[in-house]
Enzyme design. Structure first.
Site, mmCIF file in Angstrom:
data_model
loop_
_atom_site.group_PDB
_atom_site.id
_atom_site.type_symbol
_atom_site.label_atom_id
_atom_site.label_comp_id
_atom_site.label_asym_id
_atom_site.label_seq_id
_atom_site.Cartn_x
_atom_site.Cartn_y
_atom_site.Cartn_z
ATOM 1 N N SER A 142 42.258 41.088 28.012
ATOM 2 C CA SER A 142 40.800 40.566 28.757
ATOM 3 C C SER A 142 39.625 40.816 28.470
ATOM 4 O O SER A 142 39.697 41.992 27.624
ATOM 5 C CB SER A 142 41.554 40.812 29.789
ATOM 6 O OG SER A 142 40.309 41.168 31.151
ATOM 7 N N TYR A 155 46.909 47.253 34.853
ATOM 8 C CA TYR A 155 45.598 46.256 34.531
ATOM 9 C C TYR A 155 45.117 46.327 33.339
ATOM 10 O O TYR A 155 46.020 46.329 32.378
ATOM 11 C CB TYR A 155 44.857 44.997 35.659
ATOM 12 C CG TYR A 155 45.476 43.578 34.627
ATOM 13 C CD1 TYR A 155 45.647 42.307 35.027
ATOM 14 C CD2 TYR A 155 43.428 43.270 34.084
ATOM 15 C CE1 TYR A 155 45.973 41.541 34.642
ATOM 16 C CE2 TYR A 155 43.466 42.226 34.056
ATOM 17 C CZ TYR A 155 44.500 41.133 33.179
ATOM 18 O OH TYR A 155 43.835 39.856 33.064
#
Ligand code: NAD
Length: 260
Positions: A142, A155
């Site tokens: 990401s 995350y």
């Protein structure tokens, strides 16, 4: 047709980015394995691909379960004769400031993103080494593999961790022709993102429209979401790349949100 008849396992392939990757790989001739938590959903996705005239099968795989990962890879080898490509994509999001995060939330996130990445890599790499035909391992990182945002500590930590895993796999895999790379998308409108818009609005005390405009897309060059198609095309490029020249890298696909 570089991917013709290549066997690609895609985790988290029953939804969002993974589903698009599965369809696009099938359309360029790969044999695709839809690996996801619920067999029913994975089967539905494999059936849709089958109806388009392409090849796909489903396996039930919780990527945090060593037994299910090993079984899913064994079933793949039995049905399709080997594994050429792993797209380690399964993921979730948990929105919470560090001071409110529970240990369970932290552990769950690391288990899915990092341990899942490891378990699927190990099982697939063993098969790739045994077959002696090389392979391509792609992790769904990401922009949060490179940048931080508030409310997303586990995350961000997991996605940063995947860079480290991919780099080690690139070094260990090179002698067997196994390449390893990370795709780092910006925000993509999938169920994972749709769920966090109201959650972030609540946590930050702003409207949902402001979350999209001033949080998610604020630093892009054009205020646009990245699409599942953008990510799938990047995966096809990486999976089909013919040499170790492109290994151990992360490729940012984020409308310029992050430039590295
Ligand atoms: P999604 O919610 O649409 O799909 C995620 C899939 O993963 C679901 O099918 C879910 O069942 C599956 N999954 C969850 N836990 C699992 C487990 N333990 N084992 C196997 N499967 C599991 O989400 P998405 O947006 O398509 O996200 C896919 C990946 O892309 C994730 O790793 C996510 O972090 C990453 N990503 C997403 C975005 C985005 O903006 N959507 C941006 C960058 C990276």
């Amino acid at each position: 047709m570089l991917l013709k008849d290549k066997v690609a396992i895609v985790t988290g392939a029953a939804s969002g980015i993974g589903k698009e990757i599965a369809f696009e790989f099938a359309r360029v001739g790969a044999k695709v394995v839809i690996a996801d938590l619920a067999l029913e959903q994975a089967k539905a996705c494999a059936d849709e691909i089958g109806k388009e005239g392409f090849q796909a099968m489903a396996v039930a795989m919780d990527v945090t379960s060593e037994a299910q990962v090993d079984q899913g890879v064994a079933d793949t080898v039995k049905a399709y004769g080997g594994v050429d490509i792993l797209i380690s994509n399964a993921g979730i999001q948990i929105i919470n400031p560090v001071v409110d995060l529970t240990l369970d939330q932290w552990n769950k996130m690391l288990a899915i993103h990092l341990t899942g990445g490891f378990l699927t890599t190990r099982a697939c790499m063993r098969e790739m080494v045994k077959a002696g035909k090389g392979g391509s391992i792609i992790y769904m990182g990401s922009v949060h593999s490179h940048e931080a945002s508030p409310l997303k500590a586990p995350y961000v930590a997991s996605k940063h961790g995947l860079l480290g895993l991919a780099r080690v796999v690139a070094k260990e895999g090179a002698k067997d022709g196994i390449r390893s790379n990370v795709i780092c998308p910006g925000f993509v409108r999938t169920p994972l993102v749709d769920k966090q818009i109201p959650e972030q609005a609540k946590e930050l005390g702003i409207s949902e429209a402001d979350v999209v405009k001033n949080v998610m897309l604020k630093d892009t060059v054009d205020g646009e979401f990245t699409t599942t198609a953008d990510v799938a095309q990047t995966a096809i490029f990486l999976a089909g790349f013919p040499s170790n020249a492109l290994t151990g890298q992360s490729v940012l696909v984020s409308h310029g949100w992050c430039m590295k």
